[in-house]
Write an enzyme that holds these catalytic residues in place. Structure first.
Site, PDB file in Angstrom:
ATOM      1  N   CYS A   1      -1.966   0.377  27.230  1.00 40.86           N
ATOM      2  CA  CYS A   1      -2.958   0.000  28.392  1.00 40.86           C
ATOM      3  C   CYS A   1      -4.299   0.369  28.291  1.00 40.86           C
ATOM      4  CB  CYS A   1      -2.389   0.386  29.737  1.00 40.86           C
ATOM      5  SG  CYS A   1      -0.470   0.460  29.622  1.00 40.86           S
TER       6      CYS A   1
ATOM      7  N   GLU B   1       6.946   8.094  40.183  1.00 34.97           N
ATOM      8  CA  GLU B   1       7.424   6.700  40.313  1.00 34.97           C
ATOM      9  C   GLU B   1       8.732   6.580  39.536  1.00 34.97           C
ATOM     10  OE1 GLU B   1       5.216   3.409  37.967  1.00 34.97           O
ATOM     11  OE2 GLU B   1       4.212   3.704  39.883  1.00 34.97           O
TER      12      GLU B   1
ATOM     13  N   ASP C   1       2.163   5.231  32.919  1.00 33.59           N
ATOM     14  CA  ASP C   1       3.246   5.472  33.679  1.00 33.59           C
ATOM     15  C   ASP C   1       4.343   5.118  32.810  1.00 33.59           C
ATOM     16  OD1 ASP C   1       0.912   4.546  35.640  1.00 33.59           O
ATOM     17  OD2 ASP C   1       2.651   5.661  36.981  1.00 33.59           O
TER      18      ASP C   1
ATOM     19  N   CYS D   1       1.162  -3.500  31.181  1.00 37.95           N
ATOM     20  CA  CYS D   1       2.292  -4.173  31.362  1.00 37.95           C
ATOM     21  C   CYS D   1       2.301  -5.750  31.797  1.00 37.95           C
ATOM     22  CB  CYS D   1       3.275  -3.281  32.337  1.00 37.95           C
ATOM     23  SG  CYS D   1       3.423  -1.849  31.384  1.00 37.95           S
TER      24      CYS D   1
ATOM     25  N   CYS E   1      -4.565   1.018  33.154  1.00 39.08           N
ATOM     26  CA  CYS E   1      -3.336   1.406  33.183  1.00 39.08           C
ATOM     27  C   CYS E   1      -3.112   1.432  35.055  1.00 39.08           C
ATOM     28  CB  CYS E   1      -2.828   2.336  32.615  1.00 39.08           C
ATOM     29  SG  CYS E   1      -0.954   2.702  32.601  1.00 39.08           S
ATOM     30  N   ASP E   2      -1.968   1.577  35.444  1.00 36.46           N
ATOM     31  CA  ASP E   2      -1.922   1.510  36.874  1.00 36.46           C
ATOM     32  C   ASP E   2      -2.836   2.071  37.642  1.00 36.46           C
ATOM     33  OD1 ASP E   2       0.495   0.340  35.886  1.00 36.46           O
ATOM     34  OD2 ASP E   2       1.983   1.409  37.127  1.00 36.46           O
TER      35      ASP E   2
ATOM     36  N   SER F   1       8.674   1.953  40.791  1.00 42.74           N
ATOM     37  CA  SER F   1       7.754   1.285  39.682  1.00 42.74           C
ATOM     38  C   SER F   1       7.501  -0.050  40.126  1.00 42.74           C
ATOM     39  CB  SER F   1       8.321   1.232  38.191  1.00 42.74           C
ATOM     40  OG  SER F   1       7.737   0.278  37.599  1.00 42.74           O
TER      41      SER F   1
HETATM   42 FE1  FES Z   1       0.251   1.108  31.812  1.00 44.25          FE
HETATM   43 FE2  FES Z   1       2.404  -0.251  32.680  1.00 44.25          FE
HETATM   44  S1  FES Z   1       2.122   1.653  31.612  1.00 44.25           S
HETATM   45  S2  FES Z   1       0.291  -0.800  33.117  1.00 44.25           S
END
Ligand code: FES
Length: 590
Positions: free
Chosen positions: A68, A478, A100, A225, A141-142, A503
C-alpha cells in the site's frame, strides 16, 4: 489550534497575489538570515524564489515494506516535479505508516490506530514548524487516509490529497479463480477444518500447495487492498469530501491514470493557494453528509464510521453516530463489491470509477453536488463530463433496484452499548440474531478456542470479544483472524460483538465499536457466559433482554479496572489520551 502569523489573502506584491503567506515570515529580506542559509542549502534556487515562491510540503506515507505504501515515494517525486513546474518550492517528507495487512492478528496491530494520530501529528508539526504555505498529502493504507486528512484539517492551509491507489486483483493457479488479500484469512479457516483441499475443483492440489499459491499471488503489486475495504472506503470518502481530484479513489496504484493525477497536482495546489481554498472550507457539514451517503451507497467499511467521526472532530464539524443512522436509513446500498459482494475497486475503475457513482447519486438527489472541492469547482461540475456508468455493468446497481433499500451500517444502542455500537448489516446475514454469550477477554483467546474446535456449529452463539477498545487494547486492534476463520469454517450460527474493531474485509453478523469499552467499566465488561444477547438491526438494538440495568450495575460493582498491558511508550501515551470510539478515538480532545 495554534494561530500562526500569515499575510492577508488579498495581499499583493508588485501587483501579484502573495502566495507565500506563511513562509514569507521566514524568507523576507534581511529577516532570519540563518533560515535562508539553510533553505538555500536545501535547494532554493535564487533570491526571487526565496522572496516569492510558496513552500509546499509533500507528505507521503512512503515506506518500503508494504504494498500500500511502497510506491508513494515515487508518486511524491512526480508530484514534486509538478509543483516545481508552477515555480513553487516542493519539500518532500515522510510520515510513518503501519500495515494493517501485515500486523493483523499479532501484537503489532495495537500500533495501527494510533499510527493515525502520529501521521496527523507529523503533518501538523512539519507544516507549522517549517511555515509551509500549502500541503499535499499522499496516503496509501488504512490509517494513512484519515491521518492525512486530520493533519491538514489541523493546520488548515491549502491542501490536496492524492490517494496512492488500489492494488490489482490476484489470480490463483490452484483454484483457477481471482483472489485478493482477504483470501488468505478465509483459506486459513478452511485449512483448520481440513476442507481447504476441496477448494481445488479437481482435487489436484494439496492444502499446503493451495495455501502457498494463495500467499504468493493474492497481492500482485503496489496498491491498497482491492475491495471496498477500509483504505478504498476512506479514499472514496475523501474524494467525496472534495479533497482530491475526481477519480483519485478509484484509479489503481499502477495505472497511467494515477500518474496523470500526480502530474496535475501542482496546478491544483496553485488553484487552492490563489483562491485560498483551505481544508476546513471544504470539510463542512454538507460535505460530511455527502460522505455518509457515499459510504452507505458503496458499502464502505465499518472503520469508516470511526475515521469519519475523527476527521469531523478534527475539523470541528458537529457530526455524531445519529447522523450515520439517519443517512443510512435513506440511502440505498447499491455496490456489489467485496467484502460483501464480489467486485474490486479496479473493476469499478474500469466502468467509470467513483466519479460515475457520484454522477448517479447527484442525479438521484442523494448527493449535494454544490459542495466545493480542491479544483475550485463543485462536485457536480467536476463529474459533469465524466461518463455515466455503462448499461449492463454488474458492479453498481440502479437506485431503483438496490441490493438493500437502506444503508448497510447500523448504529445500535442498548444495555450493552449505551454509548453506541456499529454493525455492518448487508441483509445477507439477516436483521436479527439471538444467542448465548461466550466471552473472551482478547481476540487471541477466541482464536485459540476456534482452533481447538470448541465453538459448536449447532447452537446460536454470540462471541463477545472485549478489552480490545481504544484504551483497553490498547489501540483498538483490528480483528480479522476470528471472523475470517468463522467464514472459512462455514459457521452460520454465530455473531461477533466487540468493543474493538473489525477489519474492513470482515463480513457476517458482526458488531464493533461498543461504547463504553470494557477497560473503562462499560456494560460489556458485565456480560457472562450464557447470558442471552439479542441483536436487532431493525430496531437498532443490542441488549441482554434478561439482564436488568440493576443487575448490570450490581455486576459492575465488583468489577475492577485492569492494569493496562503497557505502561510506557507510545501506546501508553495513546491509552491515556484517547477518546472513545463514538468520538472517533482521537487524542487531541481535552
Ligand atoms: Fe494497506 Fe489493506 S493493508 S490497505
Amino acid at each position: 489550534y495554534v494561530n500562526f502569523p500569515h499575510m492577508d489573502t488579498t495581499a499583493t506584491r508588485n501587483g501579484d497575489l502573495v502566495l507565500n503567506r506563511h513562509s514569507t515570515f521566514i524568507t523576507r529580506e534581511h529577516d532570519f538570515p540563518p533560515a535562508k542559509a539553510m533553505l538555500y542549502a536545501a535547494g532554493v534556487p535564487n533570491e526571487e524564489a526565496m522572496q516569492k515562491s510558496p513552500h509546499v510540503g509533500i507528505a507521503s506515507a512512503w515506506w518500503e515494506g508494504n504494498p500500500c505504501n511502497m510506491h508513494l515515494g515515487d508518486l511524491g517525486k512526480t508530484i514534486k516535479d509538478s509543483v516545481d513546474r508552477e515555480g513553487f518550492l516542493g519539500w518532500r517528507y515522510n510520515t510513518i505508516g503501519v500495515s494493517d495487512g501485515i500486523t493483523m492478528g499479532n501484537e503489532g496491530m495495537r500500533f495501527s490506530l494510533q499510527s493515525r494520530e502520529i501521521i496527523a501529528d507529523s503533518i501538523e508539526t512539519v507544516t507549522c514548524a517549517q511555515a509551509h504555505d500549502a500541503c499535499i498529502v499522499v496516503p496509501g493504507c488504512d490509517k494513512n487516509m484519515p491521518g492525512c486528512v486530520m493533519g491538514i484539517a489541523r493546520h488548515n492551509r491549502p491542501s490536496v490529497v492524492v490517494y496512492g491507489g488500489t492494488q490489482r486483483g490476484g489470480f490463483s493457479k490452484t483454484l483457477q479463480k481471482p483472489i485478493d488479500m482477504n483470501t488468505p484469512s478465509e483459506a486459513r479457516g478452511a485449512f483448520i477444518l481440513g476442507t481447504l483441499k476441496d477448494w481445488s475443483k479437481d482435487g489436484k492440489y494439496s492444502a499446503e500447495e493451495i495455501i502457498s499459491d494463495i500467499e504468493k499471488h493474492s497481492v500482485p503489486g503496489a496498491g491498497a487492498c482491492g475491495g471496498m475495504y477500509t483504505a478504498n472506503s476512506l479514499a472514496t470518502v475523501i474524494e467525496t469530501l472534495g479533497l482530491t481530484l475526481p477519480g483519485s479513489s478509484s484509479a489503481p496504484a499502477e495505472s497511467p491514470a494515477k500518474l496523470r493525477e500526480c502530474e496535475r497536482i501542482g496546478e491544483i495546489i496553485r488553484i487552492c493557494l490563489e483562491k485560498n481554498i483551505r481544508p476546513r472550507d471544504l470539510l463542512t457539514k454538507k460535505a460530511f453528509e455527502n460522505a455518509l451517503v457515499m459510504i452507505m451507497a458503496v458499502g464502505g467499511s465499518t472503520n469508516s464510521v470511526l475515521h469519519v467521526l475523527a476527521m469531523a472532530k478534527t475539523a470541528e464539524v458537529n457530526l455524531n453516530l445519529d447522523d450515520f443512522q439517519r443517512v443510512s436509513n435513506k440511502t440505498p446500498f447499491i455496490a456489489n463489491m467485496a467484502p460483501s459482494g464480489k467486485h474490486t475497486m479496479e473493476d469499478l475503475f474500469n466502468v467509470g470509477g467513483i466519479p460515475s457513482v457520484m454522477k448517479l447519486l447527484i442525479a438521484g438527489g442523494l448527493l449535494d453536488g454544490t459542495a466545493m472541492t480542491v479544483t475550485g469547482k463543485s462536485l457536480a461540475e467536476n463529474v459533469e463530463a465524466w461518463p455515466s456508468l455503462p448499461q449492463g455493468q454488474e458492479i453498481i446497481r440502479s437506485l431503483s433496484n438496490p441490493i438493500k433499500s437502506s444503508g448497510h451500517i447500523e448504529i445500535l444502542r442498548g444495555n450493552i452499548a449505551p454509548g453506541g455500537a456499529v454493525a455492518k448489516i448487508t441483509g445477507k446475514e439477516g436483521l436479527h440474531f439471538e444467542g448465548k454469550a461466550r466471552v473472551f477477554d482478547k481476540e487471541e483467546f477466541l482464536c485459540t478456542s476456534l482452533d481447538n474446535g470448541e465453538i459448536p456449529h449447532d447452537e446460536n452463539i454470540v462471541l463477545v470479544v472485549r478489552y480490545e477498545g481504544p484504551k483497553g487494547g490498547p489501540g483498538m486492534p483490528e480483528q480479522l483472524r476470528a471472523s475470517g476463520t468463522l467464514k472459512g469454517g462455514g459457521f452460520k450460527n454465530v455473531a461477533l460483538i466487540t468493543d474493538g474493531r473489525y477489519s474492513g474485509a470482515s463480513h457476517g453478523f458482526i458488531v464493533g465499536h461498543i461504547v463504553p469499552e470494557a477497560a473503562v467499566g462499560g456494560p460489556i465488561a458485565a456480560i457472562r457466559d450464557g447470558d442471552v444477547i439479542r441483536i436487532d438491526a431493525e430496531n437498532h438494538r443490542i441488549e441482554m433482554p434478561h439482564v436488568s440495568d440493576e443487575e448490570i450495575q450490581e455486576r459492575l460493582r465488583t468489577w475492577k479496572p485492569r492494569r493496562l498491558p503497557v505502561t510506557r511508550g507510545t501506546l501508553a501515551k495513546y491509552a491515556h489520551l484517547v477518546s472513545n470510539a463514538s468520538e472517533g478515538a482521537v487524542t487531541d480532545i481535552f
